[in-house]
Write a protein that holds these residues in place. Structure first.
Motif, mmCIF file in Angstrom:
data_model
loop_
_atom_site.group_PDB
_atom_site.id
_atom_site.type_symbol
_atom_site.label_atom_id
_atom_site.label_comp_id
_atom_site.label_asym_id
_atom_site.label_seq_id
_atom_site.Cartn_x
_atom_site.Cartn_y
_atom_site.Cartn_z
ATOM 1 N N VAL A 106 0.843 -1.203 0.000
ATOM 2 C CA VAL A 106 0.000 0.000 0.000
ATOM 3 C C VAL A 106 0.875 1.249 0.000
ATOM 4 O O VAL A 106 0.623 2.187 -0.759
ATOM 5 C CB VAL A 106 -0.955 -0.007 1.210
ATOM 6 C CG1 VAL A 106 -1.652 1.324 1.377
ATOM 7 C CG2 VAL A 106 -1.977 -1.130 1.066
ATOM 8 N N TYR A 107 1.915 1.253 0.819
ATOM 9 C CA TYR A 107 2.798 2.416 0.899
ATOM 10 C C TYR A 107 3.463 2.702 -0.445
ATOM 11 O O TYR A 107 3.433 3.844 -0.930
ATOM 12 C CB TYR A 107 3.857 2.178 1.977
ATOM 13 C CG TYR A 107 4.859 3.290 2.089
ATOM 14 C CD1 TYR A 107 4.533 4.482 2.718
ATOM 15 C CD2 TYR A 107 6.131 3.150 1.549
ATOM 16 C CE1 TYR A 107 5.457 5.508 2.825
ATOM 17 C CE2 TYR A 107 7.063 4.158 1.641
ATOM 18 C CZ TYR A 107 6.715 5.341 2.277
ATOM 19 O OH TYR A 107 7.632 6.352 2.360
ATOM 20 N N CYS A 143 -3.577 5.783 4.357
ATOM 21 C CA CYS A 143 -4.532 6.180 3.320
ATOM 22 C C CYS A 143 -5.083 7.567 3.596
ATOM 23 O O CYS A 143 -5.222 8.383 2.679
ATOM 24 C CB CYS A 143 -5.664 5.160 3.227
ATOM 25 S SG CYS A 143 -5.157 3.596 2.523
ATOM 26 N N ARG A 170 -3.956 8.732 -6.987
ATOM 27 C CA ARG A 170 -3.527 8.369 -5.635
ATOM 28 C C ARG A 170 -4.707 8.401 -4.668
ATOM 29 O O ARG A 170 -4.860 7.516 -3.819
ATOM 30 C CB ARG A 170 -2.416 9.306 -5.175
ATOM 31 C CG ARG A 170 -1.772 8.898 -3.879
ATOM 32 C CD ARG A 170 -0.544 9.704 -3.541
ATOM 33 N NE ARG A 170 -0.793 11.136 -3.551
ATOM 34 C CZ ARG A 170 -0.128 12.009 -4.306
ATOM 35 N NH1 ARG A 170 0.814 11.599 -5.117
ATOM 36 N NH2 ARG A 170 -0.404 13.290 -4.253
ATOM 37 N N LEU A 176 0.959 3.792 -3.237
ATOM 38 C CA LEU A 176 0.487 5.171 -3.084
ATOM 39 C C LEU A 176 1.592 6.185 -3.340
ATOM 40 O O LEU A 176 1.317 7.300 -3.795
ATOM 41 C CB LEU A 176 -0.107 5.387 -1.690
ATOM 42 C CG LEU A 176 -1.427 4.669 -1.416
ATOM 43 C CD1 LEU A 176 -1.866 4.906 0.022
ATOM 44 C CD2 LEU A 176 -2.504 5.108 -2.377
ATOM 45 N N LYS A 193 -2.494 10.121 2.705
ATOM 46 C CA LYS A 193 -2.316 10.321 1.262
ATOM 47 C C LYS A 193 -3.515 11.024 0.643
ATOM 48 O O LYS A 193 -3.376 11.706 -0.381
ATOM 49 C CB LYS A 193 -2.087 8.972 0.562
ATOM 50 C CG LYS A 193 -0.755 8.380 0.888
ATOM 51 C CD LYS A 193 0.362 9.262 0.408
ATOM 52 C CE LYS A 193 1.705 8.701 0.779
ATOM 53 N NZ LYS A 193 2.806 9.518 0.303
ATOM 54 N N ILE A 194 -4.699 10.871 1.233
ATOM 55 C CA ILE A 194 -5.867 11.588 0.715
ATOM 56 C C ILE A 194 -5.806 13.062 1.086
ATOM 57 O O ILE A 194 -6.102 13.940 0.276
ATOM 58 C CB ILE A 194 -7.165 10.936 1.247
ATOM 59 C CG1 ILE A 194 -7.340 9.545 0.642
ATOM 60 C CG2 ILE A 194 -8.381 11.809 0.942
ATOM 61 C CD1 ILE A 194 -8.465 8.744 1.268
ATOM 62 N N ALA A 231 -6.184 5.240 -2.677
ATOM 63 C CA ALA A 231 -6.205 5.361 -1.219
ATOM 64 C C ALA A 231 -7.614 5.141 -0.669
ATOM 65 O O ALA A 231 -7.786 4.486 0.366
ATOM 66 C CB ALA A 231 -5.674 6.728 -0.789
#
Length: 124
Positions: free
Chosen positions: A20-21, A117, A33, A24, A120-121, A37
């Protein structure tokens, strides 16, 4: 064997967190992205809810263990049946405890995924 299962659970969750890291971080556009996420966030939230729900199941099993121990102590059956029932209850107790530990490991890594997540959002 129990510790090996804990290590496997932690390693597989760590690999998921790493995937996931990196996925993203390698997406250039914010829209892509954010979509990835959000999808991973929904998956992790559903999985975390399932892990939290399992704790009520474990609590019910624990109550059944106590009730079974009480009934075994109250029944005046032979020593062989009492010993086999004690063994069954102790096996169930060990499995319940291992399930709880695995659920805690899952929740820890899923919380990290959810925080990643959200970060990143929110960030551009």
């Amino acid at each position: 064997m129990t510790f090996l299962s804990y290590a496997y659970r932690a390693l597989s969750n760590f690999v998921f967190l790493g995937l996931v890291y990196f996925s993203l971080n390698y997406l250039e556009k914010y829209e892509q992205r954010a979509i990835v996420a959000i999808l991973v966030f929904i998956y992790a939230a559903m999985h975390a809810f399932s892990a939290l729900r399992s704790f009520s199941f474990f609590q019910r099993i624990e109550r059944l263990e106590g009730e079974t121990r009480r009934l075994v102590a109250a029944s005046g059956e032979g020593p062989n049946s009492a010993a086999s029932r004690k063994q069954i209850v102790s096996d169930v107790t060990a499995l319940r405890h291992a399930g709880e530990i695995k659920a805690y490991i899952d929740l820890f890594f899923l919380a990290l995924v959810i925080l990643l997540c959200i970060a990143k959002i929110v960030t551009n």
